[in-house]
Design an enzyme around this catalytic site. Structure first.
Site, PDB file in Angstrom:
ATOM      1  N   LYS A  10       0.834  -1.206   0.000  1.00  0.00           N
ATOM      2  CA  LYS A  10       0.000   0.000   0.000  1.00  0.00           C
ATOM      3  C   LYS A  10       0.877   1.267   0.000  1.00  0.00           C
ATOM      4  O   LYS A  10       2.101   1.184   0.172  1.00  0.00           O
ATOM      5  CB  LYS A  10      -0.923  -0.039   1.225  1.00  0.00           C
ATOM      6  CG  LYS A  10      -1.945  -1.192   1.180  1.00  0.00           C
ATOM      7  CD  LYS A  10      -2.870  -1.161   2.403  1.00  0.00           C
ATOM      8  CE  LYS A  10      -3.906  -2.272   2.353  1.00  0.00           C
ATOM      9  NZ  LYS A  10      -4.848  -2.206   3.508  1.00  0.00           N
ATOM     10  N   TYR A  50     -12.156  -1.544  -3.548  1.00  0.00           N
ATOM     11  CA  TYR A  50     -12.656  -1.798  -2.190  1.00  0.00           C
ATOM     12  C   TYR A  50     -14.186  -1.680  -2.121  1.00  0.00           C
ATOM     13  O   TYR A  50     -14.727  -1.363  -1.058  1.00  0.00           O
ATOM     14  CB  TYR A  50     -12.004  -0.838  -1.194  1.00  0.00           C
ATOM     15  CG  TYR A  50     -10.651  -1.310  -0.660  1.00  0.00           C
ATOM     16  CD1 TYR A  50     -10.510  -2.556  -0.046  1.00  0.00           C
ATOM     17  CD2 TYR A  50      -9.519  -0.494  -0.737  1.00  0.00           C
ATOM     18  CE1 TYR A  50      -9.284  -2.984   0.459  1.00  0.00           C
ATOM     19  CE2 TYR A  50      -8.289  -0.924  -0.225  1.00  0.00           C
ATOM     20  CZ  TYR A  50      -8.182  -2.165   0.380  1.00  0.00           C
ATOM     21  OH  TYR A  50      -6.976  -2.587   0.896  1.00  0.00           O
ATOM     22  N   PHE A  58     -15.272   3.762   7.546  1.00  0.00           N
ATOM     23  CA  PHE A  58     -13.881   4.088   7.213  1.00  0.00           C
ATOM     24  C   PHE A  58     -13.628   4.165   5.705  1.00  0.00           C
ATOM     25  O   PHE A  58     -12.516   4.462   5.281  1.00  0.00           O
ATOM     26  CB  PHE A  58     -12.911   3.081   7.859  1.00  0.00           C
ATOM     27  CG  PHE A  58     -13.124   1.632   7.453  1.00  0.00           C
ATOM     28  CD1 PHE A  58     -12.689   1.149   6.232  1.00  0.00           C
ATOM     29  CD2 PHE A  58     -13.753   0.745   8.316  1.00  0.00           C
ATOM     30  CE1 PHE A  58     -12.855  -0.175   5.863  1.00  0.00           C
ATOM     31  CE2 PHE A  58     -13.931  -0.595   7.964  1.00  0.00           C
ATOM     32  CZ  PHE A  58     -13.481  -1.049   6.726  1.00  0.00           C
ATOM     33  N   ARG A  86      -2.038 -14.164   3.952  1.00  0.00           N
ATOM     34  CA  ARG A  86      -2.707 -13.437   5.037  1.00  0.00           C
ATOM     35  C   ARG A  86      -2.047 -13.714   6.393  1.00  0.00           C
ATOM     36  O   ARG A  86      -1.974 -12.829   7.241  1.00  0.00           O
ATOM     37  CB  ARG A  86      -4.204 -13.740   5.043  1.00  0.00           C
ATOM     38  CG  ARG A  86      -4.818 -13.132   3.783  1.00  0.00           C
ATOM     39  CD  ARG A  86      -6.285 -12.976   3.741  1.00  0.00           C
ATOM     40  NE  ARG A  86      -6.986 -12.464   4.858  1.00  0.00           N
ATOM     41  CZ  ARG A  86      -7.499 -11.233   4.946  1.00  0.00           C
ATOM     42  NH1 ARG A  86      -7.277 -10.341   3.983  1.00  0.00           N
ATOM     43  NH2 ARG A  86      -8.237 -10.895   5.974  1.00  0.00           N
ATOM     44  N   THR A  92      -5.573  -7.215  10.623  1.00  0.00           N
ATOM     45  CA  THR A  92      -5.786  -5.873  10.070  1.00  0.00           C
ATOM     46  C   THR A  92      -5.220  -4.794  10.997  1.00  0.00           C
ATOM     47  O   THR A  92      -4.563  -3.854  10.537  1.00  0.00           O
ATOM     48  CB  THR A  92      -7.301  -5.625   9.878  1.00  0.00           C
ATOM     49  OG1 THR A  92      -7.866  -6.758   9.214  1.00  0.00           O
ATOM     50  CG2 THR A  92      -7.546  -4.371   9.065  1.00  0.00           C
ATOM     51  N   ARG A 103       2.518  -6.680   9.346  1.00  0.00           N
ATOM     52  CA  ARG A 103       1.790  -5.563   9.954  1.00  0.00           C
ATOM     53  C   ARG A 103       2.280  -5.290  11.384  1.00  0.00           C
ATOM     54  O   ARG A 103       2.430  -4.141  11.779  1.00  0.00           O
ATOM     55  CB  ARG A 103       0.286  -5.831   9.908  1.00  0.00           C
ATOM     56  CG  ARG A 103      -0.286  -5.624   8.492  1.00  0.00           C
ATOM     57  CD  ARG A 103      -1.684  -6.163   8.362  1.00  0.00           C
ATOM     58  NE  ARG A 103      -2.353  -5.708   7.136  1.00  0.00           N
ATOM     59  CZ  ARG A 103      -3.512  -6.195   6.716  1.00  0.00           C
ATOM     60  NH1 ARG A 103      -4.131  -7.139   7.411  1.00  0.00           N
ATOM     61  NH2 ARG A 103      -4.061  -5.736   5.608  1.00  0.00           N
ATOM     62  N   ASN A 113      -1.762   0.045   7.059  1.00  0.00           N
ATOM     63  CA  ASN A 113      -1.250  -1.257   7.494  1.00  0.00           C
ATOM     64  C   ASN A 113      -0.426  -1.984   6.424  1.00  0.00           C
ATOM     65  O   ASN A 113      -0.357  -3.201   6.392  1.00  0.00           O
ATOM     66  CB  ASN A 113      -2.404  -2.125   8.025  1.00  0.00           C
ATOM     67  CG  ASN A 113      -3.478  -2.359   6.995  1.00  0.00           C
ATOM     68  OD1 ASN A 113      -3.303  -2.020   5.820  1.00  0.00           O
ATOM     69  ND2 ASN A 113      -4.581  -2.953   7.405  1.00  0.00           N
ATOM     70  N   HIS A 116      -1.990  -5.442   1.524  1.00  0.00           N
ATOM     71  CA  HIS A 116      -3.299  -6.039   1.269  1.00  0.00           C
ATOM     72  C   HIS A 116      -3.084  -7.469   0.788  1.00  0.00           C
ATOM     73  O   HIS A 116      -2.107  -7.749   0.090  1.00  0.00           O
ATOM     74  CB  HIS A 116      -4.042  -5.270   0.164  1.00  0.00           C
ATOM     75  CG  HIS A 116      -5.193  -6.037  -0.395  1.00  0.00           C
ATOM     76  ND1 HIS A 116      -6.431  -6.040   0.200  1.00  0.00           N
ATOM     77  CD2 HIS A 116      -5.275  -6.893  -1.442  1.00  0.00           C
ATOM     78  CE1 HIS A 116      -7.235  -6.850  -0.483  1.00  0.00           C
ATOM     79  NE2 HIS A 116      -6.550  -7.369  -1.484  1.00  0.00           N
ATOM     80  N   GLU A 127      -9.656  -9.632  -7.838  1.00  0.00           N
ATOM     81  CA  GLU A 127      -8.591  -8.658  -7.564  1.00  0.00           C
ATOM     82  C   GLU A 127      -7.411  -8.804  -8.524  1.00  0.00           C
ATOM     83  O   GLU A 127      -6.808  -7.802  -8.924  1.00  0.00           O
ATOM     84  CB  GLU A 127      -8.140  -8.793  -6.106  1.00  0.00           C
ATOM     85  CG  GLU A 127      -9.247  -8.360  -5.141  1.00  0.00           C
ATOM     86  CD  GLU A 127      -8.853  -8.428  -3.688  1.00  0.00           C
ATOM     87  OE1 GLU A 127      -9.590  -7.881  -2.853  1.00  0.00           O
ATOM     88  OE2 GLU A 127      -7.800  -9.029  -3.372  1.00  0.00           O
TER      89      GLU A 127
HETATM   90  P1  ATP Z   1      -6.993  -5.884   3.162  1.00  0.00           P
HETATM   91  O1  ATP Z   1      -8.351  -6.131   2.538  1.00  0.00           O
HETATM   92  O2  ATP Z   1      -6.409  -4.520   2.817  1.00  0.00           O
HETATM   93  O3  ATP Z   1      -6.043  -7.008   2.912  1.00  0.00           O
HETATM   94  P2  ATP Z   1      -8.004  -6.824   5.667  1.00  0.00           P
HETATM   95  O4  ATP Z   1      -8.652  -7.891   4.860  1.00  0.00           O
HETATM   96  O5  ATP Z   1      -7.116  -7.218   6.806  1.00  0.00           O
HETATM   97  O6  ATP Z   1      -7.158  -5.844   4.748  1.00  0.00           O
HETATM   98  P3  ATP Z   1     -10.525  -5.395   5.626  1.00  0.00           P
HETATM   99  O7  ATP Z   1     -11.545  -5.588   6.688  1.00  0.00           O
HETATM  100  O8  ATP Z   1     -10.733  -6.037   4.297  1.00  0.00           O
HETATM  101  O9  ATP Z   1      -9.099  -5.827   6.245  1.00  0.00           O
HETATM  102  O10 ATP Z   1     -10.330  -3.827   5.448  1.00  0.00           O
HETATM  103  C1  ATP Z   1      -9.704  -3.302   4.294  1.00  0.00           C
HETATM  104  C2  ATP Z   1      -8.776  -2.186   4.703  1.00  0.00           C
HETATM  105  O11 ATP Z   1      -9.561  -1.109   5.210  1.00  0.00           O
HETATM  106  C3  ATP Z   1      -7.825  -2.514   5.852  1.00  0.00           C
HETATM  107  O12 ATP Z   1      -6.666  -3.195   5.464  1.00  0.00           O
HETATM  108  C4  ATP Z   1      -7.495  -1.146   6.367  1.00  0.00           C
HETATM  109  O13 ATP Z   1      -6.550  -0.461   5.517  1.00  0.00           O
HETATM  110  C5  ATP Z   1      -8.851  -0.454   6.254  1.00  0.00           C
HETATM  111  N1  ATP Z   1      -9.623  -0.610   7.490  1.00  0.00           N
HETATM  112  C6  ATP Z   1     -10.258  -1.715   7.941  1.00  0.00           C
HETATM  113  N2  ATP Z   1     -10.873  -1.519   9.108  1.00  0.00           N
HETATM  114  C7  ATP Z   1     -10.642  -0.213   9.426  1.00  0.00           C
HETATM  115  C8  ATP Z   1     -11.019   0.633  10.506  1.00  0.00           C
HETATM  116  N3  ATP Z   1     -11.781   0.183  11.505  1.00  0.00           N
HETATM  117  N4  ATP Z   1     -10.579   1.912  10.480  1.00  0.00           N
HETATM  118  C9  ATP Z   1      -9.827   2.387   9.471  1.00  0.00           C
HETATM  119  N5  ATP Z   1      -9.446   1.651   8.403  1.00  0.00           N
HETATM  120  C10 ATP Z   1      -9.837   0.363   8.381  1.00  0.00           C
HETATM  121 MG    MG Z   2      -9.816  -7.453   3.146  1.00  0.00          MG
END
Ligand code: ATP
Ligand code: MG
Length: 140
Positions: A10, A50, A58, A86, A92, A103, A113, A116, A127
């Site tokens: 990212k 997304y 968020f 993962r 996350t 992370r 973080n 992705h 994706e």
């Molecule tokens: P990714 O999809 O980026 O691999 P993830 O699967 O661990 O991450 P998701 O729940 O899919 O997490 O959320 C996508 C992204 O949105 C997170 O990686 C983070 O950058 C952001 N995000 C998620 N939860 C929050 C939150 N509570 N506040 C702010 N940003 C968030």
């Molecule tokens: Mg995700």
């Protein structure tokens, strides 16, 4: 089963000079990089990527973050690649991520973080196709 997944360094990871470090961790774990590029998303493209999160509070901040600088999407291939990627990334929220994960070691916050990774075979298919066309991905 041999799988392919999409991982992204990212904008915070690129800004912190962690492209090589992230790729190194995936490769050291036995995953193979089969496609990789650097791109800068515009707002519409980040929202599309997304889209599953578009109702989340968020979402606007996440989109702003993802367009704040270049990113490095890549396709990783290997046995159980989706879950393994993962696991290497960690939870996350970096405060909840296991020691030794990307992370936990490098992320500043639950939003910024570093990486992705696709969360299922269906998501990985969508994706990978979002960032790479057929000519950019080697045949299996
Ligand atoms: P990714 O999809 O980026 O691999 P993830 O699967 O661990 O991450 P998701 O729940 O899919 O997490 O959320 C996508 C992204 O949105 C997170 O990686 C983070 O950058 C952001 N995000 C998620 N939860 C929050 C939150 N509570 N506040 C702010 N940003 C968030
Ligand atoms: Mg995700």
């Amino acid at each position: 089963m041999t799988e392919r997944t999409l991982a992204i360094v990212k904008p915070d990871g690129v800004a912190k000079n962690l492209v090589g470090e992230v790729v190194r961790r995936f490769e050291a774990a036995g995953l193979r990089v089969v496609a990789l590029k650097m791109v800068r998303l515009d707002r519409r493209e980040a929202e599309g990527f997304y889209h599953v999160h578009k109702e989340r509070p968020f979402f606007p901040s996440l989109v702003d973050f993802m367009i704040s600088g270049p990113i490095v999407p890549m396709v990783l291939e290997g046995e159980d690649a989706i879950a393994r990627t993962r696991r290497l990334m960690g939870a996350t929220d970096p405060a909840k991520a296991d020691p030794g994960t990307i992370r936990r070691d490098h992320a500043a916050s639950i939003e910024k973080n570093i990486v992705h990774g696709s969360d299922s075979p269906a998501t990985a298919g969508f994706e990978i196709g979002y960032f790479f066309n057929a000519l950019e991905i080697p045949p299996r």
